[in-house]
Write an enzyme that holds these catalytic residues in place. Structure first.
Site, PDB file in Angstrom:
ATOM      1  N   TYR A 117       0.819  -1.212   0.000  1.00 23.27           N
ATOM      2  CA  TYR A 117       0.000   0.000   0.000  1.00 23.27           C
ATOM      3  C   TYR A 117       0.856   1.267   0.000  1.00 23.27           C
ATOM      4  O   TYR A 117       0.398   2.325  -0.427  1.00 23.27           O
ATOM      5  CB  TYR A 117      -0.893   0.039   1.242  1.00 23.27           C
TER       6      TYR A 117
ATOM      7  N   LYS B 276       3.759 -15.105   1.626  1.00 23.56           N
ATOM      8  CA  LYS B 276       3.945 -15.758   0.326  1.00 23.56           C
ATOM      9  C   LYS B 276       5.442 -15.964   0.142  1.00 23.56           C
ATOM     10  O   LYS B 276       6.062 -15.525  -0.846  1.00 23.56           O
ATOM     11  CB  LYS B 276       3.313 -14.882  -0.774  1.00 23.56           C
TER      12      LYS B 276
ATOM     13  N   ASP C 283      -2.303 -18.260  -0.115  1.00 19.21           N
ATOM     14  CA  ASP C 283      -3.310 -18.966  -0.924  1.00 19.21           C
ATOM     15  C   ASP C 283      -3.903 -20.127  -0.129  1.00 19.21           C
ATOM     16  O   ASP C 283      -5.123 -20.330  -0.093  1.00 19.21           O
ATOM     17  CB  ASP C 283      -2.736 -19.422  -2.276  1.00 19.21           C
TER      18      ASP C 283
ATOM     19  N   ASP D 161      -6.115  -7.411   4.547  1.00 17.22           N
ATOM     20  CA  ASP D 161      -7.321  -6.777   4.008  1.00 17.22           C
ATOM     21  C   ASP D 161      -8.217  -7.844   3.389  1.00 17.22           C
ATOM     22  O   ASP D 161      -9.416  -7.930   3.668  1.00 17.22           O
ATOM     23  CB  ASP D 161      -6.913  -5.734   2.961  1.00 17.22           C
TER      24      ASP D 161
ATOM     25  N   ASP E  38     -11.942  -9.706   5.050  1.00 16.24           N
ATOM     26  CA  ASP E  38     -13.253  -9.700   4.376  1.00 16.24           C
ATOM     27  C   ASP E  38     -13.743 -11.138   4.200  1.00 16.24           C
ATOM     28  O   ASP E  38     -14.933 -11.435   4.369  1.00 16.24           O
ATOM     29  CB  ASP E  38     -13.174  -9.033   2.989  1.00 16.24           C
TER      30      ASP E  38
END
Ligand code: NAD
Ligand code: IPM
Ligand code: MN
Length: 356
Positions: free
Chosen positions: A142, A188, A220, A244, A248
């Site tokens: 970000y 990752k 993943d 983030d 959700d």
């Protein structure tokens, strides 16, 4: 009587509707527990841009830094989507988090017993889920440089420095010590150098918390495991963008994104905000679920103001309202006895919180 100063940022879309309900509930518990709340409303996001030309006016930063805490709704909407990047509501929010230095975003995902049928997953998979996503909030892709868009090429950079990983890891381990003593760090590392450094750094910090068991998972796989068996998780420690997305996803264990609160902490002043956005598709209709914001207000009472009993009271009132079958439209199909508007839900929770 003690008075707390709260910077109130309603924002865009459903922001004003849900913040009004959180204020209603805060005022109800304040009266009962003998403190009072003084709110100072400041602008952020599209509504700030419309008035001042800036999605984050300096006054908003100043008022927030002088408050005891910030209660924030949500920002954003199609109207502002084509502004230059730095004028967009989302850029205002990112700058705000950075200016305040709130590097740790705590996103609890709890499945209420009353709502086990509301999840997209089977009740036996979700019943009893109680996990905490610890999301790094002011670093990663970000904020990384270089970033830009030149002709046919656009790029962002995922950067973490070791000190940034160390501090968010400490946050996660400390929280785990108060919970189930398990941290799953999500990265990752099989592909990204930044993740490999993250992983090694988390391993080092873990040595200071011998009672906490640490595991690592690729993002993943984590996305899959959250759906397969969410009860395996206690604390999920992860970077900005992965946190983030996974939070959700975690909201659908609980039945609605309109239920999940958060606390953005790590600095002098914390920001308490639902994890969802401004929900432009339902804004202005009085149908948004205010519970995520009311629960964020409860986190504010607990973490920023030390009013734990008042926070407990709000949490109990939310459960009571759900148990009695009150539902906003997002949850209308699940064990509902009465469909409520946003403000009716606020009234019910405020009433329970004041009386019980
Ligand atoms: P969103 O979270 O706003 O909405 C996603 C879906 O969830 C929509 O169908 C919406 O109606 C529903 N929803 C969200 N909150 C709800 C609530 N309280 N009650 C009932 N239903 C609810 O995400 P989006 O649609 O991807 O983004 C909309 C805007 O919000 C964008 O501009 C985005 O940038 C912004 N956004 C802001 C924040 C924030 O302010 N913290 C967070 C996420 C998205
Ligand atoms: C959130 C939002 C923000 C984020 C956006 C609006 C900048 O999605 O608070 O979860 O990605 O952090
Ligand atoms: Mn988000």
């Amino acid at each position: 009587m003690k008075t707390y100063n709260i910077a109130l940022i309603k924002g865009d879309g459903i922001g004003p509707e849900i913040i009004d309900e959180a204020v209603k509930v805060l005022d109800a518990v304040a009266a009962r527990f003998d403190f009072s709340m003084r709110y100072e409303e400041v602008l952020m996001g599209g509504s700030a841009y419309d008035v001042t030309g800036d999605p984050l006016p300096q006054e908003t930063i100043n008022v927030s830094l002088n408050a005891d805490a910030v209660l924030f709704g949500a920002i954003g909407g199609e109207k502002w989507d084509n502004l230059p990047r730095e004028k967009r509501p989302e850029s205002g929010l990112l700058r705000f988090r950075k200016e305040l230095g709130v590097f740790a975003n705590l996103r609890p995902a709890v499945v209420y017993d009353e709502l086990v049928n509301a999840s997209s997953l089977k009740p036996e998979v979700v019943k009893g889920v109680d996990l905490m996503v610890v999301r790094e909030l002011i670093g990663g892709i970000y904020f990384g440089e270089p970033k830009g868009w030149e002709g046919d090429k656009a790029y962002n950079t995922m950067v973490y420095t070791k000190p940034e990983v160390v501090r968010i890891a400490h946050t996660a381990f400390k929280i785990a010590m108060e919970r189930g003593k398990k941290v799953c760090s999500v990265d990752k590392a099989n592909v990204l150098d930044v993740s490999q450094m993250w992983r090694e750094t988390v391993e080092e910090v873990a040595k200071e918390y011998p009672e906490v068991s640490l595991s690592h998972m690729y993002v993943d796989n984590a996305a899959m495991q959250l759906i397969r068996d969410p009860k395996q998780f206690d604390v999920i420690l992860t970077g900005n963008i992965f946190g983030d997305i996974l939070s959700d996803e975690a909201s659908m264990l609980s039945g609605s994104i309109g239920l999940l609160p958060s606390a953005s902490v790590g600095a002098k002043i914390g920001v308490y905000e639902p994890i969802h956005g401004s929900a432009p598709d339902i804004a202005g209709q009085g149908i948004a679920n205010p519970i995520a914001t009311i629960a964020s207000a409860s986190m504010m009472l607990r973490f920023a103001l030390g009013e734990n009993e008042a926070a407990d009271r709000i949490d109990a009132a939310i459960k009571h309202a759900l148990k009695d079958g009150y539902r906003t439209r997002d949850l209308a199909n699940y064990d509902a006895k009465e469909l409520c508007s946003t403000s009716e839900m606020g009234d019910i929770i405020a009433n329970y919180a004041a009386k019980e």
